[in-house]
Design an enzyme around this catalytic site. Structure first.
Site, PDB file in Angstrom:
ATOM      1  N   LYS A  15       0.816  -1.213   0.000  1.00  0.00           N
ATOM      2  CA  LYS A  15       0.000   0.000   0.000  1.00  0.00           C
ATOM      3  C   LYS A  15       0.854   1.269   0.000  1.00  0.00           C
ATOM      4  O   LYS A  15       0.457   2.269  -0.595  1.00  0.00           O
ATOM      5  CB  LYS A  15      -0.963  -0.006   1.178  1.00  0.00           C
ATOM      6  CG  LYS A  15      -0.308  -0.004   2.549  1.00  0.00           C
ATOM      7  CD  LYS A  15      -1.354  -0.084   3.648  1.00  0.00           C
ATOM      8  CE  LYS A  15      -0.715  -0.198   5.019  1.00  0.00           C
ATOM      9  NZ  LYS A  15       0.155   0.922   5.349  1.00  0.00           N
ATOM     10  N   THR A  16       2.033   1.223   0.661  1.00  0.00           N
ATOM     11  CA  THR A  16       2.896   2.406   0.659  1.00  0.00           C
ATOM     12  C   THR A  16       3.320   2.750  -0.765  1.00  0.00           C
ATOM     13  O   THR A  16       3.393   3.915  -1.152  1.00  0.00           O
ATOM     14  CB  THR A  16       4.130   2.171   1.548  1.00  0.00           C
ATOM     15  OG1 THR A  16       3.703   1.812   2.863  1.00  0.00           O
ATOM     16  CG2 THR A  16       4.987   3.425   1.635  1.00  0.00           C
ATOM     17  N   ASP A 204      -3.478   7.096   4.678  1.00  0.00           N
ATOM     18  CA  ASP A 204      -3.056   5.717   4.922  1.00  0.00           C
ATOM     19  C   ASP A 204      -3.808   5.171   6.137  1.00  0.00           C
ATOM     20  O   ASP A 204      -4.243   5.929   7.006  1.00  0.00           O
ATOM     21  CB  ASP A 204      -1.549   5.699   5.182  1.00  0.00           C
ATOM     22  CG  ASP A 204      -0.955   4.299   5.120  1.00  0.00           C
ATOM     23  OD1 ASP A 204      -1.673   3.357   4.719  1.00  0.00           O
ATOM     24  OD2 ASP A 204       0.227   4.146   5.482  1.00  0.00           O
ATOM     25  N   GLU A 205      -3.956   3.844   6.216  1.00  0.00           N
ATOM     26  CA  GLU A 205      -4.573   3.177   7.371  1.00  0.00           C
ATOM     27  C   GLU A 205      -5.938   3.786   7.699  1.00  0.00           C
ATOM     28  O   GLU A 205      -6.293   4.027   8.857  1.00  0.00           O
ATOM     29  CB  GLU A 205      -3.653   3.270   8.603  1.00  0.00           C
ATOM     30  CG  GLU A 205      -2.251   2.735   8.394  1.00  0.00           C
ATOM     31  CD  GLU A 205      -2.187   1.207   8.360  1.00  0.00           C
ATOM     32  OE1 GLU A 205      -3.249   0.558   8.370  1.00  0.00           O
ATOM     33  OE2 GLU A 205      -1.063   0.666   8.312  1.00  0.00           O
ATOM     34  N   GLN A 235      -8.035  -5.252   8.974  1.00  0.00           N
ATOM     35  CA  GLN A 235      -7.015  -4.898   9.964  1.00  0.00           C
ATOM     36  C   GLN A 235      -7.456  -3.729  10.843  1.00  0.00           C
ATOM     37  O   GLN A 235      -6.620  -3.034  11.412  1.00  0.00           O
ATOM     38  CB  GLN A 235      -5.689  -4.570   9.270  1.00  0.00           C
ATOM     39  CG  GLN A 235      -5.072  -5.748   8.547  1.00  0.00           C
ATOM     40  CD  GLN A 235      -3.680  -5.432   8.020  1.00  0.00           C
ATOM     41  OE1 GLN A 235      -2.703  -5.327   8.767  1.00  0.00           O
ATOM     42  NE2 GLN A 235      -3.580  -5.272   6.706  1.00  0.00           N
ATOM     43  N   ARG A 598       1.761 -11.026   9.842  1.00  0.00           N
ATOM     44  CA  ARG A 598       3.090 -10.437  10.069  1.00  0.00           C
ATOM     45  C   ARG A 598       4.187 -11.406   9.623  1.00  0.00           C
ATOM     46  O   ARG A 598       5.326 -10.989   9.421  1.00  0.00           O
ATOM     47  CB  ARG A 598       3.328 -10.129  11.556  1.00  0.00           C
ATOM     48  CG  ARG A 598       2.391  -9.127  12.229  1.00  0.00           C
ATOM     49  CD  ARG A 598       2.224  -7.865  11.448  1.00  0.00           C
ATOM     50  NE  ARG A 598       1.045  -7.965  10.584  1.00  0.00           N
ATOM     51  CZ  ARG A 598       0.820  -7.187   9.538  1.00  0.00           C
ATOM     52  NH1 ARG A 598       1.667  -6.260   9.199  1.00  0.00           N
ATOM     53  NH2 ARG A 598      -0.267  -7.348   8.809  1.00  0.00           N
TER      54      ARG A 598
END
Length: 735
Positions: A15-16, A204-205, A235, A598
């Site tokens: 996503k970054t 973001d997020e 998430q 993770r």
């Protein structure tokens, strides 16, 4: 390019890269000036990485572009416009501990018993109100005459607490989100100015946004509508601190015509790990729906390990890490390993095991550097030098190091100062003229006020690092710390580290700041702001060759080749309090999904047959979350410690669920005691929870078998006698 867009970015989907590519595309292909773009992230680390990547893609720094966390951007806006709200530009930012101390002082000033009404609970309620944009007056109007006694007390505290912050020219962390919204809503011309400036917004997020953050974005995006948000509803794990998953689930309804893009290609984990993650999260109903996939076919099976207790779990985990570090299928560095857990208390046994083995580790979520006592003391001086109205800083350092100002002198001075109407340090500078003060204490106060005055003048003349060196030298602080005994030298080293950071600080190198902002504020103001906004996860050092220990919440956004998720027992993960609320249970499952994703190459799931919690042993069963993982993805092991305990403990009658049948459910493989860690022990003093009566303490147990009765003193409704088999009592873990 124009209009709203929602990017549903699965874990490890890059996503970054999406965000940075979007920015570079706007600048290079469409000629959008960098200063017209605003990008919002949730950690300083993510903001720094985004700026670096954009700079690389542009081959230059995106000068003028605003990139930062919601809190950092809020602080930046307030530095510019705080006078519109009644604060000065040199305001203090109260961290969690400073805020809590102010809550306690406010409770005491209102003569509210801090033992009966927990200051942390009061602060949490006020924080929730702020994040819902509920002002003190509105909150008081809603609750001051209500039936809930706790909310009635908060309704008294909230306005007084907020006034105390204003009197001290201070904001707390929640204010950094709420006050910018207030600025925009109360000053339409200012809002129009920033809407015109920021013609493209990127977030973001987004799944972690609360009401205040949503409103901030909504206000800026109205008009042009160029809002691109990136997030993953699977998430969303911060509902307990105000995050609203409906912000992402209802995005298309809130912003009509929004484009939705799903990123389902995972670049992190093996197919085995992703298949397990997909199976777990599919149990949730509150989600947009997507399925992660990867080109990393196959991979090691997940390993489920049953342990005897938390000590056995810790020993086995450390031994497994050591064996993989020293050899095995692939040689590993210590930095490749992470142990994730649901609660901070679980780290204790793990730390002991690591220390015994001499294996280096770092904890993310322990005592933060800036929260250490000696660091807070030094920062207290700097805060008071920066903002002479900061009562919290004044009270912290007025007699540290000791200068003959005892607690009686301080209390009498504070009473006299408040009655005098003078500014805080002006009152201290004339303390010998105030009534009722001991002469020695009054002289000490005048000397202290002169010290702060001199350093306030120096702050405008020299760099912050030089200022801090001069201050520590003048206070002879290192001598005072060394006089404290064995820990004193460690405290000295911590202060030296703070000085080193201050010497390296250069406001002109702060990323994204514009020349007028640097000129408007002292370097000390900007240094203190940076310190206040450091998040714990930002201090994780991925290059240190140490095993990382952290809670699952702190792990979001990180990745490790080998991951252990510890404490997978019902009642611990998921927490027992979530069983009665489907939305909370879904959030717990999302947290498990975050933990699974993770892992890059290998995932261990450990659980203990018994665990000491709140001073008692509880007997646990495997978390039902694990039942969602297909049998063929798991290998099952038992620790040697568990096998030894089984050999030495006589079996009693009961079926234990363990192992998997073809339908993915447990099969009975042995007989042993029936343990339910959520069931309380019926003994005097046990804390229990009842669905109707709430929390209470057992005071008497009578009868036996199915006729066992228990007498409980409930906190809210008094004493009740109950038949145990019908009462459905649970152990109260929140004690």
């Amino acid at each position: 390019m124009d209009g709203p867009a929602l990017v549903l970015a699965g874990a490890g989907s890059g996503k970054t890269r999406v965000l940075t590519t979007r920015v570079a595309h706007l600048i290079l292909e469409h000629g959008v000036p960098a200063h017209r773009i605003l990008a919002v992230t949730f950690t300083n680390k993510a903001a720094g990485e985004m700026r670096d990547r954009i700079g690389t893609m542009l081959a230059r720094d995106p000068r003028g572009m605003w990139i930062g966390t919601f809190h950092a951007l809020g602080a930046r806006l307030l530095r510019r416009h705080a006078p519109l709200l009644g604060w000065t530009n040199a305001f203090t930012i109260f961290d969690a501990e400073q805020s809590l101390r102010q809550v306690k002082r406010t409770l005491e000033s209102l003569q509210i018993d801090t033992k009966k009404w927990n200051p942390k609970a009061v602060r949490s309620q006020m924080s929730g109100a702020k994040n819902q944009l509920l002002e003190p007056k509105a909150f008081a109007g809603e609750h001051e005459g209500g039936f809930d006694l706790f909310l009635r007390q908060v309704a008294r505290v909230y306005p007084a607490y907020q006034q105390a912050l204003r009197d001290q020219n201070a904001f707390d962390f929640d204010d950094l989100l709420v006050k910018p919204v207030r600025l925009f809503e109360d000053h339409p011309q200012l809002l129009a100015q920033y809407r015109d400036r920021f013609s493209f917004l990127l977030v973001d997020e987004y799944q972690d946004t609360n009401r205040a953050q949503f409103r901030f974005l909504e206000l800026l995006a109205q008009g042009h509508g160029n809002l691109m948000v990136v997030g993953d509803d699977d998430q969303s794990i911060y509902g307990w601190r105000g995050a609203d998953i409906s912000n992402i689930l209802d995005f298309e309804g809130t912003f009509p015509g929004a484009r939705v893009v799903r990123l389902e290609q995972n670049y992190r984990s093996t197919a085995v790990i992703l298949e397990a993650a997909n199976a777990v999260i599919a149990e949730n109903t509150q989600r947009k729906g997507k399925t992660l996939r990867t080109d990393r076919i196959g991979g090691e099976a997940l390993t489920r390990v049953e342990c005897f207790d938390e000590t056995d779990e810790a020993r086995w985990t450390v031994d497994e890490i050591q064996s993989r570090y020293e050899g095995g299928p692939d040689l590993r560095n210590y930095r490749d390993f992470a142990i994730l857990y649901r609660t901070n208390a679980q780290s204790r046994a793990l730390e002991e095991a690591f220390r015994r083995k001499g294996i280096p580790y770092q904890i993310v979520g322990g005592v933060r550097f800036y929260e250490r006592r000696e660091i807070q003391d030094v920062l207290g001086y700097l805060r008071l030098i920066s903002n002479p109205r900061d009562e919290d800083a004044f009270l912290r350092v007025v007699n540290y190091p000791r200068r003959g100002i005892g607690s009686t002198s301080v209390q009498r001075f504070m009473d006299a100062y408040r009655a005098s109407g003078l500014p805080l340090l002006e009152a201290a500078a004339t303390a010998t003229e105030l009534p009722g003060l001991p002469k020695g204490g009054a002289r000490g106060l005048e000397g202290f006020a002169e010290l702060i005055r001199r350093f306030s003048a120096r702050a405008a003349q020299i760099r912050v690092g030089d200022l801090l060196e001069e201050l520590v030298d003048e206070l002879d602080l290192f001598m005072s710390l060394r006089d404290e005994g064995p820990e004193g030298e460690d405290r000295v080293e911590n202060v030296k580290e703070l000085i080193a950071g201050a010497l390296d600080f250069d406001a002109e190198l702060l990323e994204g700041l514009e020349p007028e902002e640097i000129d408007a504020f002292s370097e000390l103001d900007l240094f203190l702001q940076q310190v206040a906004l450091v998040a714990d996860v930002d201090r994780h050092d991925p290059d240190a060759d140490t095993v990382t220990l952290m809670t699952l919440h702190n792990a979001k956004g990180l990745e490790f080749p080998v991951v252990f998720i510890a404490g997978l027992e019902d009642g611990l993960f998921p927490l027992s309090r979530t069983y009665d609320d489907p939305s909370e249970m879904e959030e717990e499952r999302r947290l498990f999904y975050v933990g699974i994703t993770r892992a890059e190459s290998k995932l261990y799931l450990t659980h203990a047959r018994q665990r000491r919690r709140a001073g008692d042993f509880t007997y646990g069963r495997l978390s039902h979350f694990v039942e969602s993982i297909p049998e063929e993805l798991l290998e099952e092991r038992q620790t040697p410690g568990l096998q030894r305990s089984a050999d030495s403990t006589p079996h009693r009658s009961r079926s234990r669920r363990s192992g998997f049948e073809g339908d993915g459910r447990y099969s009975v493989i042995e007989e042993e005691p029936s343990y339910n860690q959520d069931a309380p022990r019926m003994v005097k003093g046990e804390r229990v929870l009842h669905a109707t009566f709430g929390s209470g303490s057992v005071v008497e147990v009578t009868g036996f078998g199915k006729d066992t009765k228990v007498t409980v003193d409930f906190d809210q409704v008094g004493r009740k006698k109950l038949l145990v088999r019908y009462a459905q009592l649970e152990k109260d873990w929140d004690v």
